[in-house]
Enzyme design. Structure first.
Site, PDB file in Angstrom:
ATOM      1  CG  ASP A  63      40.508  55.351 -55.752  1.00 49.65           C
ATOM      2  OD1 ASP A  63      40.745  54.734 -56.806  1.00 49.65           O
ATOM      3  OD2 ASP A  63      39.364  55.680 -55.400  1.00 49.65           O
ATOM      4  CG  ASP A  91      36.990  56.549 -60.843  1.00 52.37           C
ATOM      5  OD1 ASP A  91      36.806  57.662 -61.330  1.00 52.37           O
ATOM      6  OD2 ASP A  91      37.476  55.600 -61.466  1.00 52.37           O
TER       7      ASP A  91
END
Length: 261
Positions: free
Chosen positions: A12, A14
């Site tokens: 991922d 963010d």
């Protein structure tokens, strides 16, 4: 350090690799350690606002992390692929109305779909920083006329340097309320994006670990895809959150500095 051997990493962005404009040096070091050992990785983000090229530029310019466009997979790409699959691999003249930023719109246009505000075949809703009542109105009316309602991802919030701000799920929720219909979601934690990312990655679910900061998106995505998961406490989820859930991540760390590759 914790060490477990995985052939590849889905990571991922963010809250895991950066927080908005805030750099996370331990994340940069983690990526560099993967690169040094030639361990394949792909950034699997729920951010639909940027194209893969823009994602890579942001990583390089603002976070000193260097990768290539084919190492980025987004719900924008997965949504375009999903809609193509519905039509035998071709856009076939199908039309779409989009609430979203350039990353989402470009992926759909590149796949051959045409825009249509009045009676599109599909309404796709994602994060839109300039969303207006008029856009919501067009989306609602089109769905009421029979357009298939697609939501890019269910993230209610995004972590940035200011805190947790509204995410795509908050935008989509308004359209769901207005239409009394649930969106068909593509991005994490749905299995759809995981299967498409693995196909793009060229590895199987047994070879890969999903790395992220958000239990409800990143970790649930890994669980839904039956793959190993690594939760890092640098973004959304907290130890208090994890104490409330039954299905735990395979691994939990406070920082990517703790993880040995």
């Amino acid at each position: 350090m914790t060490k477990t051997n995985y052939a590849g990493y889905l990571i991922d962005l963010d809250g895991t690799v950066y927080r908005g404009s805030e750099q996370m040096p331990e994340a940069r070091d983690f990526i560099e350690r993967l690169q040094a050992k030639n361990i394949p990785f792909m950034f699997l983000t729920n951010n639909t606002t940027k194209s893969p090229a823009a994602v890579i530029k942001n990583l390089a310019d603002n976070h000193d992390i260097h990768a290539t466009e084919d190492q980025v997979y987004t719900p924008s790409l997965a949504t375009a692929r999903y809609l193509l699959n519905l039509n035998g691999g071709q856009a076939n003249g199908r039309t779409v109305y989009v609430i979203g930023e350039i990353g989402l719109k470009q992926a759909l246009l590149d796949a051959g779909f045409r825009t249509n505000e009045y009676d599109p075949d599909y309404v796709v809703v994602g994060l839109d920083y300039d969303v207006t009542y008029h856009k919501f109105e067009l989306a609602t009316l089109a769905i009421k006329r029979g357009a298939l309602f697609i939501g890019t991802n269910a993230d209610t919030n995004l972590p940035n340097e200011r805190g947790l701000v509204p995410g795509a799920g908050s935008v989509i929720a308004l359209v769901e309320r207005a239409t009394q219909q649930s969106a068909l979601y593509i991005g994490k934690p749905e299995k759809i994006i995981m299967e498409m990312a693995l196909e793009q990655f060229g590895l199987t679910k047994d070879q890969v670990v999903m790395v992220g900061d958000n239990y409800n998106t990143d970790i649930k995505a890994g669980l839904n895809a039956e793959m190993a998961t690594l939760l890092v406490y640098t973004g959304v989820s907290t130890p208090a959150d994890l104490a409330k859930v039954t299905a735990q991540p395979t691994h939990i760390i406070n920082s990517l500095a703790e993880w040995e590759v």
